[in-house]
Motif scaffolding. Structure first.
Motif, PDB file in Angstrom:
ATOM      1  N   LEU A  45     -25.053  22.386 -48.741  1.00 16.61           N
ATOM      2  CA  LEU A  45     -24.430  23.719 -48.782  1.00 16.61           C
ATOM      3  C   LEU A  45     -25.487  24.816 -48.798  1.00 16.61           C
ATOM      4  CD1 LEU A  45     -21.476  23.037 -51.253  1.00 16.61           C
ATOM      5  CD2 LEU A  45     -21.309  23.519 -48.787  1.00 16.61           C
ATOM      6  N   GLY A  48     -26.978  25.285 -45.458  1.00 18.03           N
ATOM      7  CA  GLY A  48     -26.050  25.685 -44.402  1.00 18.03           C
ATOM      8  C   GLY A  48     -25.771  24.574 -43.425  1.00 18.03           C
ATOM      9  N   ASP A  49     -25.924  23.336 -43.858  1.00 17.58           N
ATOM     10  CA  ASP A  49     -25.735  22.159 -43.014  1.00 17.58           C
ATOM     11  C   ASP A  49     -24.306  21.644 -43.182  1.00 17.58           C
ATOM     12  OD1 ASP A  49     -25.767  19.674 -41.758  1.00 17.58           O
ATOM     13  OD2 ASP A  49     -27.746  19.127 -42.523  1.00 17.58           O
ATOM     14  N   ALA A  50     -23.398  22.188 -42.379  1.00 15.46           N
ATOM     15  CA  ALA A  50     -21.979  21.845 -42.495  1.00 15.46           C
ATOM     16  C   ALA A  50     -21.704  20.357 -42.270  1.00 15.46           C
ATOM     17  CB  ALA A  50     -21.148  22.704 -41.547  1.00 15.46           C
ATOM     18  N   ALA A  53     -22.822  18.508 -45.376  1.00 15.72           N
ATOM     19  CA  ALA A  53     -21.939  18.850 -46.496  1.00 15.72           C
ATOM     20  C   ALA A  53     -20.598  18.140 -46.349  1.00 15.72           C
ATOM     21  CB  ALA A  53     -21.739  20.366 -46.575  1.00 15.72           C
ATOM     22  N   CYS A  83     -15.899  22.415 -44.767  1.00 14.39           N
ATOM     23  CA  CYS A  83     -17.195  22.064 -44.172  1.00 14.39           C
ATOM     24  C   CYS A  83     -17.043  21.746 -42.694  1.00 14.39           C
ATOM     25  CB  CYS A  83     -17.810  20.859 -44.890  1.00 14.39           C
ATOM     26  SG  CYS A  83     -18.346  21.194 -46.573  1.00 14.39           S
ATOM     27  N   GLU A  87     -16.863  26.581 -42.600  1.00 16.39           N
ATOM     28  CA  GLU A  87     -16.584  27.621 -43.593  1.00 16.39           C
ATOM     29  C   GLU A  87     -17.303  27.266 -44.898  1.00 16.39           C
ATOM     30  OE1 GLU A  87     -12.324  27.345 -43.629  1.00 16.39           O
ATOM     31  OE2 GLU A  87     -12.134  28.691 -41.911  1.00 16.39           O
ATOM     32  N   LEU A  88     -18.621  27.434 -44.890  1.00 18.59           N
ATOM     33  CA  LEU A  88     -19.420  26.978 -46.022  1.00 18.59           C
ATOM     34  C   LEU A  88     -19.234  27.828 -47.270  1.00 18.59           C
ATOM     35  CD1 LEU A  88     -22.678  25.728 -44.303  1.00 18.59           C
ATOM     36  CD2 LEU A  88     -20.675  24.448 -45.036  1.00 18.59           C
ATOM     37  N   ALA A  91     -16.248  26.321 -48.758  1.00 24.72           N
ATOM     38  CA  ALA A  91     -16.623  25.000 -49.277  1.00 24.72           C
ATOM     39  C   ALA A  91     -17.406  25.128 -50.579  1.00 24.72           C
ATOM     40  CB  ALA A  91     -17.435  24.237 -48.242  1.00 24.72           C
ATOM     41  N   SER A  92     -18.291  26.104 -50.644  1.00 26.27           N
ATOM     42  CA  SER A  92     -19.079  26.313 -51.866  1.00 26.27           C
ATOM     43  C   SER A  92     -18.192  26.700 -53.037  1.00 26.27           C
ATOM     44  CB  SER A  92     -20.136  27.397 -51.644  1.00 26.27           C
ATOM     45  OG  SER A  92     -21.116  26.932 -50.740  1.00 26.27           O
TER      46      SER A  92
END
Length: 116
Positions: A45, A48-50, A53, A83, A87-88, A91-92
């Motif tokens: 996360l 930024g690696d969807a 993640a 993810c 939409e990180l 997701a976070s």
């Protein structure tokens, strides 16, 4: 139902043919693996690696599903879907709630393998 356990011990034991040692082994494995799974998720996360993640979310979902932890699985499914959609930020946000439930499940499971 926040005060209810995340997993149904009786149902799980029924599924395991009442094998208490197998339940304890599964519980210990989850508790031992969850820090690594959370570290992988957080790192993906932050980076930024969807896809990574989503993979980490999927692994957490599978581990939680083994215990029938429906509330946790539901939260992680939302996180995994976010993810997969890239939409990180969403997701976070879901990860924070999922982590709280993961810690709760780990505490419940720790009781299983420390019980005599």
């Amino acid at each position: 139902m926040p005060d209810e356990p995340l997993f149904d011990r009786s149902a799980l034991l029924e599924n395991l043919d009442h094998d208490l040692e197998l339940l304890r082994l599964m519980a210990k494995t989850f508790v031992d693996d969850v820090p690594r799974l959370l570290t992988e998720l957080r790192a993906a996360l932050r980076a930024g690696d969807a896809p990574e993640a989503a993979r980490a979310s999927h692994n957490i979902k599978g581990s939680a599903a083994n215990f029938g932890a429906a509330r946790l699985v539901e939260q992680v499914v939302a996180m995994e879907q976010a993810c997969r959609c890239g939409e990180l930020a969403k997701a976070s946000a879901a990860a924070k709630d999922a982590e709280r439930l993961i810690v709760t499940l780990a505490v419940e499971l720790r009781r299983e393998f420390t019980a005599r």
